[in-house]
Design a protein around this motif. Structure first.
Motif: not given
Length: 647
Positions: A273, A277, A313-314, A318-320, A641, A644-645
């Motif tokens: 991850e 990222t 989203e990814g 997912c990366t703030n 994504r 993380r999910k």
């Protein structure tokens, strides 16, 4: 992050080392890019590639900076690598590489010449078209280091020839200005001025494009490395040439620190991850230092709305990076016209030519509000999103409109390819998919429900949206299941005898991955059915994701190879698309099916092609060699994504 490094067996093997590419983006749409071996295998490779008015309109500037070492014995050893139109590879500096590392996203080479060890690091200054190349003596010495600057100034999609104008190089201060476009700076600059004829790009030959160009040997930098720790550095930058960037070592340190901060801000759960990222960060850019946008893929794509919204989203949630995502969604909403989202073509033109890009935009906004709780953005964009529904109900461009009988969304006009399967050969769509494509209607149903929720959150009446959602869902469940044991790919498609439409319609039951969205989306119209998903997987699944067409189809193309026409002809006819691993994993998880083994191959791929990233495509036939862009936004985003999910 994943430990990406190679020793002398890989580095010294031309085929292996030249098939692994690294990318260092500048955050404004440009980049430095090359191979582990140092060989430029693509016309797009260079140490300073500068973005133009759009991310896709890039210019190649500094092509290479070739090291040569003069040893205490007086022997001169060249450490660069070039392939020539004659077939020769000279010099062959990769044979002296003892190690290559990708550290915090930055490439590092180490050559050993007996007792002399020299290391090279490269970084770009975040937010500016500026590259720094640092050479450091690790062991041995004293040695003299020469760095030969091979230059050009041309469109990244083409080549420059010696029968054209000679590049204008002006000596200034500690270096030179090339074509008035970019500046080189370093120690001991000596101007030269000579064409290097017939530089060969092997990957362009494989892609059926002109593979050769001429580059201008502008001059060389010279510095002394007396003792271990000594450095010789060169910087190259475009834009504000009179504004000198920081020292090279500081640029490297700044880039490394920023990359670590990007990863830390996302709170990754493991090294994979963390790597994804940082890979995602490459695609989030601010062209000209302005509004945030997304590069679809390196090295040749620019910004495309469909890719951006599938990746949303990814790349952002997912990366703030929700604040940047909010900015992007607002900007894209402003491009809506007749209920359609603008699709910024790589030509620089703004076009409205997708049926699904707008529906992915509805999905992106819904996910943003759901994940972040940012109901203010939902309230702000709600009027614009309602115009999307109204326009689709009334009918908009290219035959896009809701069938009043079944509530499903139809699309298509002669000569168009409006879904993500949009390849053309000589202007003719390969897969026009006129009618009611399965993923388009899954997205339509998903969009209606998502917008209904946003409407209710705003305290408004959503009954009409829920009514339309119910009608379309019922029709979907009734009409899309096919006797073959999976879903139809397109309903009400023109029969082959009526290619431009007419009275004869049929339902296309080709086994394609588009149906995965019918089970994977948050408001998917179907509940996953394990036997159906297993049939889909049996026909489509590979280690790098689903194929775009099953191998037993007469139209299947197993190798994504050849010239532009051959490659485009097979683009969606069996080629593997890693981004589809996202919908596949989501569908399996919703159906309570194990996906523990699904991501093994694609995670291993992070060290195989575009280092630390995921490719655009791969061959449909084993061993599924990667093709297309080595660094692709939606491939990275979807893998990140679903990982993380799944945590």
């Amino acid at each position: 992050m994943i430990d990406i490094h190679f020793g002398p067996q890989v580095c010294g093997d031309l085929a292996s080392a030249s098939s692994r590419e690294w990318l260092v983006p500048d955050g404004v749409g440009g980049y430095a890019m090359g191979t582990v071996s140092g060989l430029r295998t693509r016309r797009y490779h260079g140490l300073l590639v500068v973005p133009g008015e759009t991310p896709a309109s890039r210019q190649v500037g500094l092509a290479s900076l070739d090291p040569a070492v003069t040893l205490p014995s007086g022997a001169r050893v060249r450490l660069g690598a070039h392939e020539w139109a004659s077939g020769d590879v000279d010099p062959r500096g990769f044979e002296l590489l003892e190690r290559f590392d990708l550290v915090d996203g930055l490439p590092r080479w180490r050559w050993r010449i007996g007792g002399v060890v020299i290391e090279r690091e490269l970084a770009m200054l975040p937010g500016r078209s500026c590259v720094a190349v640092v050479h450091r003596l690790i062991a041995g010495g004293p040695v003299r280091l020469e760095l030969s600057a091979a230059c050009t100034w041309r469109d990244a999609h083409g080549e420059r020839r010696a029968d054209g104008p000679t590049p204008q190089v002006e000596t200034v201060g500690d270096g030179a200005v090339v074509e008035g476009a970019y500046r080189l700076a370093g120690p001991g600059w000596t101007p030269e001025g000579q064409w290097w004829l017939g530089v060969h790009h092997r990957e362009e030959a494989v892609r059926g494009l002109h593979p050769d160009e001429d580059v201008w040997y502008a001059g060389r930098f010279v510095g002394e490395l007396e003792r271990p720790g000594d450095t010789v550095s060169v910087r190259a930058w475009a834009g504000r040439l009179d504004e000198e960037p920081p020292p090279a070592a500081q640029i490297v340190a700044t880039a490394r620190r920023r990359n670590r901060q990007v990863v830390a801000a996302a709170n990754p759960t493991d090294d994979v991850e963390a790597t994804l990222t940082l890979a995602a960060d490459a695609f989030v850019v601010r062209p000209g230092g302005g509004a945030v946008d997304v590069v679809a893929g390196y090295p040749w794509f620019g910004a495309w709305s469909r890719d951006t919204m599938i990746s949303y989203e990814g790349l952002f949630l997912c990366t703030n990076r929700a604040a940047e995502g909010r900015e992007l969604l607002r900007a894209y909403a402003a491009t809506l016209s007749e209920g359609m989202l603008a699709n910024t073509a790589d030509t620089g033109r703004v076009e409205y030519n997708t049926v699904d890009g707008t529906l992915w935009f509805l999905h992106a906004v819904s996910r943003h509000v759901t994940v972040t709780g940012d109901t203010d953005l939902g309230d702000e964009l709600l009027p614009a999103l309602r115009t999307v529904i109204d326009a689709h109900v009334a009918g908009t461009r290219y035959g896009i409109g809701v069938d009043p009988v079944d509530g499903l969304l139809a699309q298509g006009a002669p000569g168009t390819a409006l879904t993500w399967m949009d390849a053309r050969v000589y202007g003719v769509p390969v897969t026009p998919r006129t009618g009611k494509p399965v993923e388009v209607n899954a997205l339509w149903i998903n969009g209606l429900a998502g917008l209904a929720e946003l409407t209710e959150l705003a305290g408004q009446d959503a009954d009409e949206l829920w009514r339309r959602h119910g009608q379309a869902t019922a029709s979907f469940r009734d009409r899309y299941p096919a006797p073959a044991g999976w879903l139809y790919d397109v309903l009400d498609a023109p029969a082959p005898a009526y290619p431009l439409g007419g009275a004869a319609l049929h339902d296309d039951d080709a086994l394609r991955p588009n149906q995965l969205l019918a089970w994977s989306l948050p408001f998917a119209p179907l509940e996953p059915d394990e036997p159906t998903l297993r049939r889909v997987a049996a026909g489509l699944l590979t280690p790098l994701g689903p194929r775009s067409l099953a191998p037993d189809s007469p139209e299947f193309v197993g190798r994504h190879r050849g010239g532009p026409a051959e490659r485009d002809g097979g683009y969606h006819q069996g080629t593997v698309w890693p981004w589809l691993v996202g919908p596949y994993v989501d569908a399996c998880r919703r159906g309570k099916m194990s996906v523990d083994d699904v991501l093994v191959g694609i995670e291993a791929h992070l060290t195989e092609y575009g280092l630390g990233s995921v490719s655009e495509t791969a061959d449909g036939l084993a061993p599924h060699a990667a093709t297309g862009c080595p660094f692709q936004a939606w491939s990275v985003a979807e893998l990140l994504r679903v990982r993380r999910k799944g945590q």
